[in-house]
Design a protein around this motif. Structure first.
Motif, PDB file in Angstrom:
ATOM      1  N   SER A  12       0.849  -1.190   0.000  1.00 50.20           N
ATOM      2  CA  SER A  12       0.000   0.000   0.000  1.00 50.20           C
ATOM      3  C   SER A  12       0.882   1.237   0.000  1.00 50.20           C
ATOM      4  O   SER A  12       1.915   1.288   0.644  1.00 50.20           O
ATOM      5  CB  SER A  12      -0.905  -0.038   1.219  1.00 50.20           C
ATOM      6  OG  SER A  12      -0.664   1.078   2.021  1.00 50.20           O
ATOM      7  N   GLN A  13       0.453   2.227  -0.747  1.00 52.97           N
ATOM      8  CA  GLN A  13       1.279   3.426  -0.909  1.00 52.97           C
ATOM      9  C   GLN A  13       1.499   4.099   0.445  1.00 52.97           C
ATOM     10  O   GLN A  13       2.592   4.552   0.760  1.00 52.97           O
ATOM     11  CB  GLN A  13       0.582   4.389  -1.867  1.00 52.97           C
ATOM     12  CG  GLN A  13       1.441   5.587  -2.213  1.00 52.97           C
ATOM     13  CD  GLN A  13       1.110   6.152  -3.569  1.00 52.97           C
ATOM     14  OE1 GLN A  13       0.219   5.651  -4.241  1.00 52.97           O
ATOM     15  NE2 GLN A  13       1.826   7.166  -3.986  1.00 52.97           N
ATOM     16  N   LYS A  28      -5.937   6.024  -9.450  1.00 57.93           N
ATOM     17  CA  LYS A  28      -5.419   4.667  -9.193  1.00 57.93           C
ATOM     18  C   LYS A  28      -5.168   3.876 -10.464  1.00 57.93           C
ATOM     19  O   LYS A  28      -4.306   3.025 -10.510  1.00 57.93           O
ATOM     20  CB  LYS A  28      -6.406   3.903  -8.301  1.00 57.93           C
ATOM     21  CG  LYS A  28      -6.299   4.282  -6.822  1.00 57.93           C
ATOM     22  CD  LYS A  28      -6.789   3.118  -5.971  1.00 57.93           C
ATOM     23  CE  LYS A  28      -6.320   3.207  -4.529  1.00 57.93           C
ATOM     24  NZ  LYS A  28      -7.223   3.938  -3.663  1.00 57.93           N
ATOM     25  N   ARG A  31      -6.396  -2.109 -13.340  1.00 59.38           N
ATOM     26  CA  ARG A  31      -5.385  -3.177 -13.272  1.00 59.38           C
ATOM     27  C   ARG A  31      -5.425  -4.072 -14.517  1.00 59.38           C
ATOM     28  O   ARG A  31      -6.328  -4.001 -15.339  1.00 59.38           O
ATOM     29  CB  ARG A  31      -5.615  -4.014 -12.020  1.00 59.38           C
ATOM     30  CG  ARG A  31      -5.438  -3.209 -10.749  1.00 59.38           C
ATOM     31  CD  ARG A  31      -5.193  -4.113  -9.571  1.00 59.38           C
ATOM     32  NE  ARG A  31      -3.960  -4.886  -9.728  1.00 59.38           N
ATOM     33  CZ  ARG A  31      -3.407  -5.576  -8.733  1.00 59.38           C
ATOM     34  NH1 ARG A  31      -3.950  -5.610  -7.550  1.00 59.38           N
ATOM     35  NH2 ARG A  31      -2.291  -6.250  -8.941  1.00 59.38           N
ATOM     36  N   LEU A  92      -1.280   7.230 -15.869  1.00 65.52           N
ATOM     37  CA  LEU A  92      -0.409   7.104 -14.694  1.00 65.52           C
ATOM     38  C   LEU A  92       1.064   7.128 -15.107  1.00 65.52           C
ATOM     39  O   LEU A  92       1.898   7.788 -14.483  1.00 65.52           O
ATOM     40  CB  LEU A  92      -0.697   5.783 -13.963  1.00 65.52           C
ATOM     41  CG  LEU A  92      -1.988   5.689 -13.165  1.00 65.52           C
ATOM     42  CD1 LEU A  92      -2.182   4.283 -12.651  1.00 65.52           C
ATOM     43  CD2 LEU A  92      -1.965   6.675 -11.996  1.00 65.52           C
ATOM     44  N   ASN A 266       2.142   1.214  -7.206  1.00 66.60           N
ATOM     45  CA  ASN A 266       0.856   1.340  -7.901  1.00 66.60           C
ATOM     46  C   ASN A 266       0.504   0.039  -8.630  1.00 66.60           C
ATOM     47  O   ASN A 266       1.213  -0.363  -9.549  1.00 66.60           O
ATOM     48  CB  ASN A 266       0.910   2.498  -8.902  1.00 66.60           C
ATOM     49  CG  ASN A 266      -0.430   2.680  -9.580  1.00 66.60           C
ATOM     50  OD1 ASN A 266      -0.757   1.970 -10.534  1.00 66.60           O
ATOM     51  ND2 ASN A 266      -1.239   3.586  -9.076  1.00 66.60           N
TER      52      ASN A 266
END
Ligand code: ZN
Ligand code: ZN
Length: 369
Positions: A12-13, A28, A31, A92, A266
């Motif tokens: 987790s960031q 985010k 995925r 991103l 990420n």
């Protein structure tokens, strides 16, 4: 395809982010799509081919490598390419690219200033060869030899039928059984040939960019300093270059660290850009190339001062770097002290993001033995 030790895929960031260790991301992203960044890169290379920047045989070769590599991957097609995730993932990635570029910008400005002054001298000491062809050729020869050696060893071990020896060899080569082993080394050969094309282009891209800028400067400002004369400015610029080289290298290492760690933090970027490199948990030398073109583009372009050298020196230095760090860092069968730091990253995952220990110690991600 490969052994997958139990491990947390991404962290987790919030949990692991001390200031400055990662690039900040807005959104985010979606995925999935192991080869999404390869897929977008193929589009870019295709476009460059249409405009004649990349030759047709290179476009054809990279396309063959991508198609064969994807076919050798036993995962289902929907896991390999996920088109609906591409947009947010590119968004991103662009954020990482911009932040890395901002980090590198002062070095580009300095390097361009130096280039303006040393270009006349550089033109005399550069030898007439393509750094891309020489470096890519070097990698291809090495990789064909490596692939052949693996195949010969697999065949020999298969004939001998020595179970204990087999286990040791396959395990060391990232692999659980003979068919998996064969498939993995073939896969890493083809997929690795793609990213390496970007790695080998960095000199050409940087110096090409500088020369374009220089031509513009000359057309605007007809000063003998920036044209053909070797002047006092040339020698001053060489002094500035020598003084700045080490610090640019440190900055490039930091950009590498931040980029690499951001790709881990990420999940969308991990899935689509960096995850492909971690298919080699106990990597072979062939896995040293299985890095996304997206990733190579950022990390290889972070050291502009290093490219203000004669092209033969650049090629020589790249080959030395390959043998001293890049290959040993991805060869679980030949453990060397220099490669150990990065090998531990492949083995333990959320540690040792840097090429050397310095950044990991600074940002608290050094693996303690
Ligand atoms: Zn990694
Ligand atoms: Zn690696």
């Amino acid at each position: 395809m490969v052994l997958s030790p139990s491990r947390k895929k991404t962290a987790s960031q919030d949990a692991i982010e001390p200031a400055g260790g990662v690039y900040r991301l807005w959104g985010k992203g979606a995925r999935g799509g192991i080869y999404n960044s390869h897929f977008v890169s193929a589009g870019v290379v295709g476009l460059l081919g249409v405009f004649g920047v990349v030759s047709w045989w290179m476009v054809a070769w990279l396309s063959v490598c991508l198609v064969v590599g994807i076919m050798l991957d036993p995962k289902p097609l929907r896991a390999k390419i996920k088109l609906k995730s591409v947009g947010s993932q590119v968004g991103l990635y662009s954020q990482v690219l911009v932040q890395a570029a901002l980090n590198a910008l002062p070095w580009y400005a300095l390097a361009f200033g130096i280039y303006l002054c040393v270009a006349p001298l550089l033109a005399r000491v550069n030898l007439g060869f393509s750094t891309f062809l020489l470096l890519y050729g070097f990698y291809m020869v090495d990789r064909v030899i490596c692939l052949t050696l693996h195949m010969v060893r697999f065949a020999r071990e298969e004939r001998q039928g020595d179970e204990a020896k087999k286990g040791d060899f396959y395990q060391g080569a990232n692999l659980k059984d003979l068919p998996t082993a064969r498939r993995h080394v073939l896969w890493s050969f083809f997929i690795g040939n793609i990213g390496l094309a970007v790695r080998c282009s960095s000199f050409f891209l940087t110096v090409g960019l500088f020369e374009l800028g220089r031509q513009t400067v000359i057309s605007q400002w007809d000063s003998p300093v920036f044209t053909t004369q070797v002047t006092t400015f040339t020698w001053v610029a060489i002094g500035v270059f020598a003084a700045g080289l080490f610090f640019n290298l440190k900055s490039a290492m930091l950009i590498y660290y931040r980029t690499h760690r951001t790709f881990h933090v990420n999940p969308a970027l991990y899935d689509s850009v960096h995850g492909v490199h971690h298919r080699g948990v106990y990597p072979t030398r062939l896995d040293s190339g299985t890095i996304s073109p997206f990733e190579f583009f950022i990390t290889e372009m972070a050291f502009p001062l290093g490219m203000l050298v004669p092209n033969w020196w650049w090629v020589g230095a790249q080959i030395v770097v390959a043998y001293t760090g890049h290959f040993p860092g991805h060869d679980a069968k030949k453990r060397s002290e220099m490669g150990e730091h990065h090998l531990d990253h492949h083995r333990y995952f959320n540690v040792n993001f840097g090429l050397t220990a310095a950044e990991d110690k600074k940002y608290g991600t050094m693996r303690s033995a």
